[in-house]
Scaffold this motif. Sequence first.
Motif, PDB file in Angstrom:
ATOM      1  N   THR A   1      30.625  14.572  -0.031  1.00 48.09           N
ATOM      2  CA  THR A   1      31.053  15.321   1.152  1.00 48.09           C
ATOM      3  C   THR A   1      31.438  16.727   0.703  1.00 48.09           C
ATOM      4  O   THR A   1      31.679  16.980  -0.478  1.00 48.09           O
ATOM      5  CB  THR A   1      32.257  14.655   1.854  1.00 48.09           C
ATOM      6  N   CYS A   2      31.515  17.635   1.648  1.00 45.90           N
ATOM      7  CA  CYS A   2      31.805  19.030   1.338  1.00 45.90           C
ATOM      8  C   CYS A   2      33.278  19.207   0.988  1.00 45.90           C
ATOM      9  O   CYS A   2      34.154  18.732   1.706  1.00 45.90           O
ATOM     10  CB  CYS A   2      31.452  19.911   2.525  1.00 45.90           C
ATOM     11  N   LYS A   3      33.513  19.887  -0.107  1.00 44.09           N
ATOM     12  CA  LYS A   3      34.875  20.178  -0.543  1.00 44.09           C
ATOM     13  C   LYS A   3      35.001  21.679  -0.811  1.00 44.09           C
ATOM     14  O   LYS A   3      34.188  22.263  -1.507  1.00 44.09           O
ATOM     15  CB  LYS A   3      35.212  19.405  -1.828  1.00 44.09           C
TER      16      LYS A   3
ATOM     17  N   GLU B   1      25.956  11.375   9.164  1.00 43.45           N
ATOM     18  CA  GLU B   1      24.740  12.062   8.742  1.00 43.45           C
ATOM     19  C   GLU B   1      24.671  13.449   9.384  1.00 43.45           C
ATOM     20  O   GLU B   1      23.667  14.113   9.310  1.00 43.45           O
ATOM     21  CB  GLU B   1      23.515  11.237   9.153  1.00 43.45           C
ATOM     22  N   ALA B   2      25.803  13.885  10.022  1.00 39.09           N
ATOM     23  CA  ALA B   2      25.797  15.157  10.744  1.00 39.09           C
ATOM     24  C   ALA B   2      25.754  16.327   9.780  1.00 39.09           C
ATOM     25  O   ALA B   2      26.119  16.217   8.610  1.00 39.09           O
ATOM     26  CB  ALA B   2      27.035  15.262  11.612  1.00 39.09           C
ATOM     27  N   ILE B   3      25.325  17.488  10.291  1.00 38.26           N
ATOM     28  CA  ILE B   3      25.373  18.718   9.512  1.00 38.26           C
ATOM     29  C   ILE B   3      26.834  19.031   9.242  1.00 38.26           C
ATOM     30  O   ILE B   3      27.691  18.909  10.104  1.00 38.26           O
ATOM     31  CB  ILE B   3      24.704  19.867  10.279  1.00 38.26           C
TER      32      ILE B   3
ATOM     33  N   PRO C   1      33.181  22.945   8.652  1.00 37.71           N
ATOM     34  CA  PRO C   1      34.420  23.053   7.872  1.00 37.71           C
ATOM     35  C   PRO C   1      35.540  22.157   8.364  1.00 37.71           C
ATOM     36  O   PRO C   1      36.438  21.830   7.601  1.00 37.71           O
ATOM     37  CB  PRO C   1      34.811  24.527   8.030  1.00 37.71           C
ATOM     38  N   GLN C   2      35.515  21.739   9.631  1.00 35.14           N
ATOM     39  CA  GLN C   2      36.633  20.984  10.180  1.00 35.14           C
ATOM     40  C   GLN C   2      36.711  19.545   9.688  1.00 35.14           C
ATOM     41  O   GLN C   2      37.715  18.883   9.886  1.00 35.14           O
ATOM     42  CB  GLN C   2      36.552  20.963  11.720  1.00 35.14           C
ATOM     43  N   GLY C   3      35.682  19.047   9.083  1.00 35.88           N
ATOM     44  CA  GLY C   3      35.734  17.642   8.703  1.00 35.88           C
ATOM     45  C   GLY C   3      34.964  17.354   7.439  1.00 35.88           C
ATOM     46  O   GLY C   3      34.167  18.165   6.990  1.00 35.88           O
ATOM     47  N   PRO C   4      35.196  16.190   6.830  1.00 39.37           N
ATOM     48  CA  PRO C   4      34.454  15.803   5.622  1.00 39.37           C
ATOM     49  C   PRO C   4      33.051  15.348   6.005  1.00 39.37           C
ATOM     50  O   PRO C   4      32.866  14.247   6.523  1.00 39.37           O
ATOM     51  CB  PRO C   4      35.302  14.655   5.062  1.00 39.37           C
ATOM     52  N   CYS C   5      32.074  16.188   5.764  1.00 40.74           N
ATOM     53  CA  CYS C   5      30.705  15.878   6.163  1.00 40.74           C
ATOM     54  C   CYS C   5      29.838  15.607   4.956  1.00 40.74           C
ATOM     55  O   CYS C   5      30.028  16.180   3.891  1.00 40.74           O
ATOM     56  CB  CYS C   5      30.116  17.033   6.968  1.00 40.74           C
TER      57      CYS C   5
END
Length: 222
Positions: free
Chosen positions: A61-63, A30-32, A35-39
């Motif tokens: 997740t952010c792509k 649930e983290a903000i 760029p380093q990980g799929p959030c």
Amino acid sequence: MNLPRLVFIAALSALPLAGALLPSCSSTSEAICIPQGPCECVEPADCGEAPPCQAYACLGTCKLYPLPKGKPCAAGVCDGAGECVACVDDSDCAGGHCDDATCYRCDDGEKNGLEEGVDCGGPCKACLGTHCLLSTDCQSGICSDNTCCTAYCAAICTECGPDGMCRNIEQLQYDDNECYFIDGHACNGEGKCALANGMPCVEDADCASFNCQGNPPFCMAF
């Protein structure tokens, strides 16, 4: 009506991007988003600031995906693969040309890019000694004898040579403009139109071969 979160994520994961389906996303925290990980995200704004020439899509997740080729960026234009470069084609280089994502000019006093000589050849105007049809084809601004030249080789029995300089036409050859074999003449190698072999003569200087012999005398081979 609000869709359950898992349904919402599943629906987003099927959206096409740049002509292809992105892989399905699953929540990892649930983290903000960073760029380093799929959030996990709900909208692209949750993903933060994307690198130059890239943007975020939120599919659960952010792509990251690349921006279109040619889109302006700080250093020039995007290359379509997610990098900001100086150019992708010549139109990106005002007054110059593009080679390997770098802009070069035809007036910088250096041989670079796709040039064949210093500021000439390739995407620039033709170098001295190369073929031309018009004077505007040449870096020198002069096209003589269909060759880029330093001057117009207007004198009889002269031509523009492979170095771009006017020179005398070789002995017993012809000047297409003024010294023709058809009327019994040839160049003497010293910039003069003289008599061709077989023509009647009075003295050696009359002949392109410099050899007047016989009785009656004719221009003869050496």
